[in-house]
Design a protein around this motif. Structure first.
Motif, PDB file in Angstrom:
ATOM      1  N   ALA A   1       0.840  -1.202   0.000  1.00 43.88           N
ATOM      2  CA  ALA A   1       0.000   0.000   0.000  1.00 43.88           C
ATOM      3  C   ALA A   1       0.871   1.246   0.000  1.00 43.88           C
ATOM      4  CB  ALA A   1      -0.931  -0.005   1.207  1.00 43.88           C
ATOM      5  N   LEU A   2       1.956   1.225   0.804  1.00 45.65           N
ATOM      6  CA  LEU A   2       2.884   2.360   0.796  1.00 45.65           C
ATOM      7  C   LEU A   2       3.517   2.525  -0.580  1.00 45.65           C
ATOM      8  CD1 LEU A   2       4.514   4.603   2.176  1.00 45.65           C
ATOM      9  CD2 LEU A   2       6.192   2.846   2.808  1.00 45.65           C
ATOM     10  N   GLY A   3       3.912   1.417  -1.197  1.00 44.40           N
ATOM     11  CA  GLY A   3       4.490   1.495  -2.537  1.00 44.40           C
ATOM     12  C   GLY A   3       3.535   2.116  -3.534  1.00 44.40           C
ATOM     13  N   ALA A   4       2.245   1.736  -3.456  1.00 40.17           N
ATOM     14  CA  ALA A   4       1.245   2.307  -4.367  1.00 40.17           C
ATOM     15  C   ALA A   4       1.036   3.790  -4.095  1.00 40.17           C
ATOM     16  CB  ALA A   4      -0.076   1.551  -4.223  1.00 40.17           C
ATOM     17  N   ILE A   5       1.119   4.185  -2.830  1.00 37.62           N
ATOM     18  CA  ILE A   5       0.886   5.590  -2.467  1.00 37.62           C
ATOM     19  C   ILE A   5       1.950   6.495  -3.063  1.00 37.62           C
ATOM     20  CG2 ILE A   5       0.994   7.178  -0.501  1.00 37.62           C
ATOM     21  CD1 ILE A   5      -0.473   5.021   1.132  1.00 37.62           C
ATOM     22  N   ILE A   6       3.207   6.081  -2.975  1.00 33.05           N
ATOM     23  CA  ILE A   6       4.290   6.964  -3.430  1.00 33.05           C
ATOM     24  C   ILE A   6       4.710   6.675  -4.870  1.00 33.05           C
ATOM     25  CG2 ILE A   6       5.165   7.273  -1.089  1.00 33.05           C
ATOM     26  CD1 ILE A   6       7.361   5.297  -1.697  1.00 33.05           C
ATOM     27  N   ALA A   7       3.999   5.774  -5.546  1.00 30.95           N
ATOM     28  CA  ALA A   7       4.382   5.413  -6.913  1.00 30.95           C
ATOM     29  C   ALA A   7       4.117   6.508  -7.943  1.00 30.95           C
ATOM     30  CB  ALA A   7       3.675   4.119  -7.325  1.00 30.95           C
ATOM     31  N   PRO A   8       2.973   7.234  -7.887  1.00 32.82           N
ATOM     32  CA  PRO A   8       2.682   8.169  -8.989  1.00 32.82           C
ATOM     33  C   PRO A   8       3.325   9.536  -8.816  1.00 32.82           C
ATOM     34  CG  PRO A   8       0.818   8.099  -7.483  1.00 32.82           C
ATOM     35  CD  PRO A   8       1.833   7.131  -6.944  1.00 32.82           C
ATOM     36  N   PRO A   9       4.185   9.969  -9.727  1.00 28.51           N
ATOM     37  CA  PRO A   9       4.728  11.326  -9.658  1.00 28.51           C
ATOM     38  C   PRO A   9       3.678  12.365 -10.034  1.00 28.51           C
ATOM     39  CG  PRO A   9       6.115   9.873 -10.991  1.00 28.51           C
ATOM     40  CD  PRO A   9       4.820   9.179 -10.787  1.00 28.51           C
ATOM     41  N   ASP A  10       3.905  13.576  -9.577  1.00 31.56           N
ATOM     42  CA  ASP A  10       3.089  14.725  -9.951  1.00 31.56           C
ATOM     43  C   ASP A  10       3.976  15.637 -10.795  1.00 31.56           C
ATOM     44  OD1 ASP A  10       1.581  16.971 -10.210  1.00 31.56           O
ATOM     45  OD2 ASP A  10       1.186  17.269  -8.088  1.00 31.56           O
ATOM     46  N   ALA A  11       3.606  15.802 -12.061  1.00 28.83           N
ATOM     47  CA  ALA A  11       4.500  16.483 -13.016  1.00 28.83           C
ATOM     48  C   ALA A  11       4.377  18.000 -13.009  1.00 28.83           C
ATOM     49  CB  ALA A  11       4.237  15.974 -14.429  1.00 28.83           C
ATOM     50  N   VAL A  12       3.613  18.575 -12.079  1.00 18.85           N
ATOM     51  CA  VAL A  12       3.398  20.023 -12.109  1.00 18.85           C
ATOM     52  C   VAL A  12       4.719  20.785 -12.053  1.00 18.85           C
ATOM     53  CG1 VAL A  12       2.442  21.997 -10.855  1.00 18.85           C
ATOM     54  CG2 VAL A  12       1.072  19.938 -11.164  1.00 18.85           C
ATOM     55  N   ALA A  13       5.530  20.482 -11.054  1.00 13.44           N
ATOM     56  CA  ALA A  13       6.793  21.201 -10.887  1.00 13.44           C
ATOM     57  C   ALA A  13       7.752  20.902 -12.043  1.00 13.44           C
ATOM     58  CB  ALA A  13       7.436  20.824  -9.556  1.00 13.44           C
TER      59      ALA A  13
ATOM     60  N   LEU B   1      -1.232  12.331 -16.063  1.00 12.76           N
ATOM     61  CA  LEU B   1      -2.675  12.274 -16.272  1.00 12.76           C
ATOM     62  C   LEU B   1      -3.256  10.912 -15.903  1.00 12.76           C
ATOM     63  CD1 LEU B   1      -3.101  14.156 -19.691  1.00 12.76           C
ATOM     64  CD2 LEU B   1      -3.725  14.975 -17.413  1.00 12.76           C
ATOM     65  N   PHE B   2      -2.503   9.850 -16.152  1.00 13.06           N
ATOM     66  CA  PHE B   2      -3.071   8.514 -16.007  1.00 13.06           C
ATOM     67  C   PHE B   2      -2.512   7.710 -14.832  1.00 13.06           C
ATOM     68  CE2 PHE B   2      -3.684   9.543 -20.520  1.00 13.06           C
ATOM     69  CZ  PHE B   2      -5.046   9.262 -20.661  1.00 13.06           C
ATOM     70  N   ASN B   3      -1.362   8.114 -14.267  1.00 10.56           N
ATOM     71  CA  ASN B   3      -0.749   7.243 -13.258  1.00 10.56           C
ATOM     72  C   ASN B   3      -1.536   7.208 -11.947  1.00 10.56           C
ATOM     73  OD1 ASN B   3      -0.090   9.740 -12.177  1.00 10.56           O
ATOM     74  ND2 ASN B   3       2.108   9.528 -12.494  1.00 10.56           N
ATOM     75  N   ASP B   4      -2.272   8.272 -11.637  1.00 11.95           N
ATOM     76  CA  ASP B   4      -3.062   8.259 -10.407  1.00 11.95           C
ATOM     77  C   ASP B   4      -4.116   7.158 -10.430  1.00 11.95           C
ATOM     78  OD1 ASP B   4      -1.703  10.338  -9.215  1.00 11.95           O
ATOM     79  OD2 ASP B   4      -3.037  11.882 -10.002  1.00 11.95           O
ATOM     80  N   ALA B   5      -4.687   6.900 -11.604  1.00 13.54           N
ATOM     81  CA  ALA B   5      -5.704   5.849 -11.712  1.00 13.54           C
ATOM     82  C   ALA B   5      -5.108   4.491 -11.355  1.00 13.54           C
ATOM     83  CB  ALA B   5      -6.283   5.829 -13.126  1.00 13.54           C
ATOM     84  N   THR B   6      -3.922   4.197 -11.882  1.00 13.04           N
ATOM     85  CA  THR B   6      -3.259   2.927 -11.570  1.00 13.04           C
ATOM     86  C   THR B   6      -2.904   2.849 -10.092  1.00 13.04           C
ATOM     87  OG1 THR B   6      -2.282   2.964 -13.782  1.00 13.04           O
ATOM     88  CG2 THR B   6      -1.366   1.397 -12.208  1.00 13.04           C
ATOM     89  N   ALA B   7      -2.330   3.934  -9.569  1.00 12.23           N
ATOM     90  CA  ALA B   7      -1.875   3.930  -8.177  1.00 12.23           C
ATOM     91  C   ALA B   7      -3.040   3.796  -7.195  1.00 12.23           C
ATOM     92  CB  ALA B   7      -1.094   5.207  -7.887  1.00 12.23           C
ATOM     93  N   LEU B   8      -4.117   4.520  -7.428  1.00 10.10           N
ATOM     94  CA  LEU B   8      -5.249   4.461  -6.499  1.00 10.10           C
ATOM     95  C   LEU B   8      -5.921   3.093  -6.529  1.00 10.10           C
ATOM     96  CD1 LEU B   8      -6.797   8.012  -7.042  1.00 10.10           C
ATOM     97  CD2 LEU B   8      -5.488   7.198  -5.071  1.00 10.10           C
ATOM     98  N   THR B   9      -5.961   2.462  -7.708  1.00  7.42           N
ATOM     99  CA  THR B   9      -6.521   1.108  -7.783  1.00  7.42           C
ATOM    100  C   THR B   9      -5.628   0.117  -7.039  1.00  7.42           C
ATOM    101  OG1 THR B   9      -7.513   1.609  -9.934  1.00  7.42           O
ATOM    102  CG2 THR B   9      -7.322  -0.699  -9.319  1.00  7.42           C
ATOM    103  N   ALA B  10      -4.317   0.198  -7.268  1.00  5.64           N
ATOM    104  CA  ALA B  10      -3.388  -0.683  -6.557  1.00  5.64           C
ATOM    105  C   ALA B  10      -3.456  -0.440  -5.046  1.00  5.64           C
ATOM    106  CB  ALA B  10      -1.967  -0.447  -7.059  1.00  5.64           C
ATOM    107  N   TYR B  11      -3.628   0.809  -4.675  1.00  2.55           N
ATOM    108  CA  TYR B  11      -3.738   1.153  -3.254  1.00  2.55           C
ATOM    109  C   TYR B  11      -4.972   0.502  -2.636  1.00  2.55           C
ATOM    110  CZ  TYR B  11      -5.039   4.053   0.752  1.00  2.55           C
ATOM    111  OH  TYR B  11      -5.449   4.492   1.977  1.00  2.55           O
ATOM    112  N   ARG B  12      -6.116   0.594  -3.331  1.00  2.00           N
ATOM    113  CA  ARG B  12      -7.347  -0.004  -2.787  1.00  2.00           C
ATOM    114  C   ARG B  12      -7.208  -1.516  -2.633  1.00  2.00           C
ATOM    115  NH1 ARG B  12     -10.263   4.094  -5.917  1.00  2.00           N
ATOM    116  NH2 ARG B  12     -10.284   2.701  -7.728  1.00  2.00           N
TER     117      ARG B  12
END
Length: 522
Positions: free
Chosen positions: A116-128, A151-162
């Motif tokens: 779950a921790l791995g899924a939480i920190i897996a998706p980067p945020d490209a804003v910066a 745009l798409f990595n949050d979907a994968t990460a949140l599903t893996a997290y759940r």
């Protein structure tokens, strides 16, 4: 919300905007300065709670929608392979590797919780990363990959997290069930996103009111996200699909809608991103205060290891995914190593990771998981974010050739549009039949305008008809010029669809025509 909380949020917003204003004036990266400011003031003020639902249901949808809306569907389609490898493959790879490493360091932590921790920190945020990359001239393909990944990595990460959290609570991990849940959520998100995209596109075709259309656009990301999440589909994918579709169809809207939309979303993005990055730094006291039962050196060691593993995993995946296809296909083109290094280092994490950590249920070592998430987010933002500009300059990665090619494409497109506009003018002039002196003057003025694109006295004249009911020169000028502008727009869009013009160049030239048409309004 009580008055005290409201005042606290108002002060937070005002302070964050002030810090962002300083960053803009000094030409510093605002996200990094906001995080640093939050860390500094966190011990000096009452704790500011980060509400996960506020982040996931209020901040995330409009930020995702705006990024998708402003992205190029055609460019994303060109880089769909690297985007898929990063947004799906890398997220799952990071989840697995980080989870195993954390489980080895903390044997008492259930493996599912470590995943779950791995899924939480897996998706980067490209804003910066994207903000810095654009300022320093990263190649368009590299920026598109980073944007598409975010745009798409949050979907994968949140599903893996759940799936991982469900296993942590239930006691076992079912990979097949996790894969099925991801596919169903993704397919549902795509279906709902397309249905809403078509529905809103139809609605906009019958609205023709820039104020109403832009007000509706503010509601679209929330509608798409909630519609998908309510049936356990991916709200992230739904929002992205709607944003990409409507953004690609924006040339069909009126000029007023486009002009207002650009300003509306710039202000919204600035405000939301400012609050989000300030909130990240302000969680310092809350997160550190929850750590008990560990020696300081242990806590520091765990944080450093997780950060290094997170960064290292991205390098391994990016280079392996780029070079391994050469083993099976010798014609496979590998990007320059400099660009691979830039993509590998652009792995800054953001508020979505922190929000997901805050909704971890009451499981063993929950506070440690939250702490490791926080330190990884902060470390990637500050360490990678602060060194990212120097890395780009050092590697000499540049879009100078692209900018030169854009100028050539723009000049060619302007010439083609000019010819189309003049042809339309000749057609309209021939339809008017008998030509008087006023008409000849207006037509000559229009031809000159097509070359100079500057304000003229004709545009500053008012009125539509004279006392005798005849069309006044200014009204005739405006009517004919609008038809010419529409013909020019069609050429620009056609060249974009034929891949002879990039979306960014299209937007710039459409904006020029939109401003000119706005000047024709009385």
């Amino acid at each position: 919300m009580n008055p005290t909380t409201g005042l606290q949020m108002l002060l937070l917003a005002g302070g964050a905007i002030a810090v962002a204003a300083v960053a803009r004036r000094k030409d510093w990266p605002a996200p990094l300065l906001l995080v640093a400011a939050g860390l500094l003031v966190s011990p000096l003020m009452p704790p500011v709670a980060l509400d996960p639902e506020l982040v996931l249901f209020v901040f995330l949808p409009p930020l995702l929608y705006s990024a998708a809306f402003d992205s190029s569907y055609l460019r994303l389609r060109d880089v769909r392979r690297p985007v898929a490898l990063l947004s799906v493959g890398l997220v799952l790879f990071t989840t697995a590797v980080v989870g195993l490493v954390v489980h080895l360091m903390l044997p008492n932590l259930p493996l599912a919780a470590a995943f779950a921790l791995g899924a939480i920190i897996a998706p980067p945020d490209a804003v910066a990363a994207v903000a810095v990359g654009r300022k320093l001239g990263l190649p368009r393909r590299t920026l598109t990959i980073l944007i598409g990944e975010s745009l798409f990595n949050d979907a994968t990460a949140l599903t893996a997290y759940r799936v991982a959290i469900g296993a942590a609570v239930g006691g076992s991990i079912d990979l097949w069930e996790g894969a099925r849940e991801f596919l169903v959520a993704a397919a549902g998100g795509v279906a709902i996103g397309l249905a809403l995209a078509f529905a809103f596109a139809w609605l906009f075709r019958h609205t023709r009111d820039s104020l109403v259309e832009n007000t509706l656009m503010l509601l679209i990301p929330f509608a798409a996200y909630l519609a998908a999440e309510s049936v356990h589909a991916s709200g992230v994918i739904s929002v992205v699909i709607v944003g990409l579709y409507l953004g690609n169809q924006m040339h069909l809207r009126g000029f007023g809608t486009r002009l207002v939309s650009d300003s509306v979303w710039k202000v919204s993005d600035f405000f939301l991103e400012t609050i989000v990055f300030a909130l990240i730094g302000l969680q310092l006291v809350t997160v550190v205060g929850g750590i008990v039962g560990y020696k300081p050196w242990e806590v520091v060691l765990y944080a450093v290891v997780v950060f290094l593993v997170t960064v290292g995993v991205r390098f391994v995946w990016v280079f392996a995914a780029s070079y391994m296809p050469r083993l099976f296909n010798r014609s496979h083109v590998v990007p320059p190593p400099q660009q691979l290094v830039v993509v590998s280092w652009a792995g800054m994490r953001g508020v979505v990771s922190l929000a997901a950590a805050f909704i971890i249920p009451d499981i063993p070592d929950r506070e440690m998981l939250l702490f490791l998430t926080f330190t990884t987010v902060i470390a990637t933002l500050l360490v990678q974010g602060l060194t990212f500009p120097a890395l780009i300059r050092r590697l000499g990665v540049s879009s100078e050739q692209e900018r030169y090619e854009d100028k050539l494409a723009e000049a060619s497109a302007q010439q083609a549009a000019l010819e189309a506009g003049l042809a339309e003018l000749e057609r309209l002039a021939s339809q008017d039949g008998e030509s008087d002196e006023i008409r000849r003057q207006v037509i000559e003025q229009l031809k000159e305008k097509s070359w100079r694109r500057s304000l003229t006295a004709w545009e500053r004249l008012g009125g539509g008809t004279g006392q005798d009911g005849a069309e006044t020169p200014s009204s005739l000028y405006s009517r004919l010029r609008r038809d010419m502008l529409q013909a020019e727009r069609q050429v620009f869009v056609r060249l974009r669809d034929e891949r002879r013009l990039d979306d960014e160049v299209l937007r710039e030239m459409m904006a020029q025509l939109d401003f000119e048409e706005a000047m024709l309004e009385r």
